[in-house]
Scaffold this motif. Structure first.
Motif, short mmCIF file in Angstrom:
data_model
loop_
_atom_site.label_atom_id
_atom_site.label_comp_id
_atom_site.label_asym_id
_atom_site.label_seq_id
_atom_site.Cartn_x
_atom_site.Cartn_y
_atom_site.Cartn_z
N GLU A 1 -21.02 129.07 80.30
CA GLU A 1 -20.78 128.94 81.74
C GLU A 1 -20.16 127.60 82.12
OE1 GLU A 1 -25.23 128.21 80.93
OE2 GLU A 1 -23.66 129.63 80.31
N THR A 2 -20.05 126.66 81.18
CA THR A 2 -19.41 125.39 81.49
C THR A 2 -17.90 125.44 81.27
OG1 THR A 2 -19.68 124.49 79.24
CG2 THR A 2 -21.49 124.14 80.81
N LEU A 3 -17.39 126.57 80.77
CA LEU A 3 -15.97 126.73 80.50
C LEU A 3 -15.32 127.59 81.59
CD1 LEU A 3 -16.08 127.49 76.66
CD2 LEU A 3 -16.01 125.27 77.80
N THR A 4 -14.11 127.23 81.96
CA THR A 4 -13.35 127.97 82.97
C THR A 4 -11.94 128.22 82.47
OG1 THR A 4 -14.58 126.91 84.76
CG2 THR A 4 -12.53 128.00 85.35
N PHE A 5 -11.49 129.46 82.53
CA PHE A 5 -10.13 129.81 82.15
C PHE A 5 -9.29 129.97 83.40
CE2 PHE A 5 -6.89 133.10 81.12
CZ PHE A 5 -6.15 132.36 80.21
N ARG A 6 -8.17 129.25 83.47
CA ARG A 6 -7.29 129.28 84.64
C ARG A 6 -5.94 129.84 84.20
NH1 ARG A 6 -7.48 124.11 88.28
NH2 ARG A 6 -7.17 125.78 89.82
N ALA A 7 -5.75 131.12 84.42
CA ALA A 7 -4.56 131.82 83.94
C ALA A 7 -3.32 131.33 84.69
CB ALA A 7 -4.72 133.32 84.13
N GLY A 8 -2.27 131.02 83.92
CA GLY A 8 -1.00 130.66 84.50
C GLY A 8 -1.04 129.47 85.44
N LEU A 9 -1.91 128.52 85.17
CA LEU A 9 -2.05 127.37 86.07
C LEU A 9 -0.72 126.63 86.21
CD1 LEU A 9 -4.02 125.51 87.69
CD2 LEU A 9 -4.20 124.16 85.58
N ARG A 10 -0.35 126.36 87.47
CA ARG A 10 0.88 125.62 87.75
C ARG A 10 0.68 124.78 89.00
NH1 ARG A 10 5.12 126.77 91.21
NH2 ARG A 10 4.19 128.80 91.61
N ASP A 11 0.66 123.47 88.82
CA ASP A 11 0.53 122.54 89.94
C ASP A 11 -0.67 122.87 90.82
OD1 ASP A 11 2.78 121.13 89.08
OD2 ASP A 11 4.13 122.45 90.17
N SER A 12 -1.84 122.97 90.19
CA SER A 12 -3.14 123.18 90.82
C SER A 12 -3.36 124.59 91.35
CB SER A 12 -3.36 122.17 91.97
OG SER A 12 -3.30 120.85 91.48
N VAL A 13 -2.40 125.48 91.15
CA VAL A 13 -2.56 126.87 91.59
C VAL A 13 -2.52 127.78 90.37
CG1 VAL A 13 -1.59 128.76 92.98
CG2 VAL A 13 -1.48 126.40 93.82
N SER A 14 -3.52 128.63 90.22
CA SER A 14 -3.57 129.55 89.09
C SER A 14 -3.44 130.99 89.55
CB SER A 14 -4.88 129.37 88.31
OG SER A 14 -5.99 129.60 89.15
N ILE A 15 -3.08 131.85 88.63
CA ILE A 15 -3.03 133.28 88.92
C ILE A 15 -4.44 133.81 89.15
CG2 ILE A 15 -2.35 135.55 88.02
CD1 ILE A 15 -0.02 133.66 88.70
N ALA A 16 -5.37 133.36 88.33
CA ALA A 16 -6.78 133.75 88.45
C ALA A 16 -7.63 132.75 87.71
CB ALA A 16 -7.00 135.16 87.90
N ASP A 17 -8.80 132.42 88.24
CA ASP A 17 -9.79 131.56 87.58
C ASP A 17 -10.99 132.42 87.20
OD1 ASP A 17 -9.51 128.40 89.42
OD2 ASP A 17 -8.09 129.51 88.18
N ARG A 18 -11.48 132.24 85.99
CA ARG A 18 -12.66 132.98 85.54
C ARG A 18 -13.57 132.06 84.73
NH1 ARG A 18 -10.56 135.92 88.62
NH2 ARG A 18 -10.12 138.17 88.43
N ARG B 1 1.94 116.84 80.90
CA ARG B 1 2.35 118.10 81.51
C ARG B 1 1.13 119.00 81.67
NH1 ARG B 1 7.03 117.94 77.50
NH2 ARG B 1 8.82 117.24 78.71
N SER B 2 0.01 118.40 81.97
CA SER B 2 -1.23 119.16 82.02
C SER B 2 -1.32 120.09 83.22
CB SER B 2 -2.43 118.20 82.04
OG SER B 2 -2.39 117.38 83.19
N GLU B 3 -0.44 119.91 84.20
CA GLU B 3 -0.52 120.72 85.41
C GLU B 3 0.38 121.94 85.38
OE1 GLU B 3 -2.71 120.29 87.96
OE2 GLU B 3 -3.54 118.85 86.55
N ALA B 4 1.12 122.14 84.31
CA ALA B 4 1.97 123.32 84.20
C ALA B 4 2.24 123.60 82.73
CB ALA B 4 3.29 123.13 84.95
N LEU B 5 2.49 124.88 82.42
CA LEU B 5 2.83 125.25 81.06
C LEU B 5 4.16 124.64 80.64
CD1 LEU B 5 1.92 129.05 80.95
CD2 LEU B 5 1.00 127.28 79.43
N SER B 6 4.25 124.29 79.36
CA SER B 6 5.51 123.88 78.76
C SER B 6 5.77 124.77 77.56
CB SER B 6 5.46 122.42 78.31
OG SER B 6 5.30 121.56 79.42
N ARG B 7 7.04 125.04 77.32
CA ARG B 7 7.39 125.96 76.24
C ARG B 7 8.48 125.38 75.36
NH1 ARG B 7 10.91 131.26 76.38
NH2 ARG B 7 10.39 132.14 74.35
#
Length: 272
Positions: free
Chosen positions: A84-101, A165-171
């Protein structure tokens, strides 16, 4: 001498002061800045570790996230983090994610030794499978499937949250497998300062499939290399472990809304 016979440095969660003092270097990665750039990559997200660090994780099912095993252990005590201490933030980009779980369950290979030496046996087992407290529908993020069978010289790509680049994905769109043996792989991907658990993709048809995870890396004979493992067999075993140890969703889990959370320090490579 093959790269796979050499010891590696494993990724560790770096405290904020160390992360800020580390000199940024060019990784050759392109930042997925715009919403259009992120399309198709929403299943890759930032796994936040109780305010102490982060790793990269990837959905392989609506409720399953794949990451590196060392991400789910405290680097000082070598004890596993509470789910419960872990959080997955899908597609996080500039503090906005698709979904947090939040995470409800964690499975790692029984042979993974969190306090053991940073050698290739550890890399081989450096895989964790997380079950989310609530699934993320494919309408929001389409999970990736696993892949195997690529050989030395095959082109791959890496998508991650990295230092600076921790606030957005890099590829990094193209790198390659430079060595392979005994379920281990070495890549020439420029991920020295990339994130733990970053998926390595092979291009199959019109979409990438996950070939490996970045576990560690270093400089060998003046050449930067990253190390990963073959996934299908170990992930199948982890799915069995999750089913055997399944607990009711909601036991100790918390529900999160989109865009919530904090900005912890990152999990980065350390030099040999």
């Amino acid at each position: 001498m093959t790269y796979l016979l050499l010891a590696v440095s494993l990724l560790t969660a770096v405290p904020p002061a160390q992360a800020q003092s580390t000199q940024a270097q060019s990784t050759g990665l392109a930042r997925l800045t715009d919403r259009e750039d992120l399309l198709g990559w929403e299943a890759v997200g930032r796994l936040e570790i109780g305010g102490r660090g982060y790793c990269t994780g990837t959905l392989i099912a609506p409720d399953l996230v794949l990451t590196a095993a060392h991400c789910v252990f405290d680097r000082r005590t070598h004890r596993r983090h509470a789910p419960e201490t872990l959080t997955f933030r899908a597609g996080l980009r500039d503090s906005v994610s698709i979904a947090d779980r939040s995470v409800a369950q964690i499975a790692v290979p029984p042979d993974y030794d969190a306090g053991g030496p940073g050698n290739l046996d550890r890399v081989r087992n450096d895989v964790a499978l997380l079950r989310l407290a609530q699934p993320i529908t494919s309408r929001d993020a389409d999970p990736f499937v696993l892949h195997s069978g690529q050989g030395v010289g095959s082109g791959v790509s890496v998508t991650s949250y990295g230092q600076g680049r921790s606030e957005a994905l890099s590829r990094q769109r193209r790198c390659s497998i430079v060595a392979q043996a005994d379920d281990l792989m070495a890549f020439d991907c420029d991920v020295t300062f990339g994130s733990s658990g970053a998926p390595v993709f092979a291009r199959v048809g019109g979409r990438g499939r996950i070939l490996s995870l970045i576990s560690g890396g270093g400089v060998v004979e003046g050449r930067k290399v990253a190390f990963g493992m073959a996934l299908p067999a170990v992930v199948d075993r982890l799915k069995v472990r999750l089913r055997a140890d399944r607990r009711p969703v909601g036991a100790g889990a918390r529900r999160l809304g989109v865009g919530t959370g904090h900005r912890p320090a990152g999990a980065k490579f350390i030099r040999n």
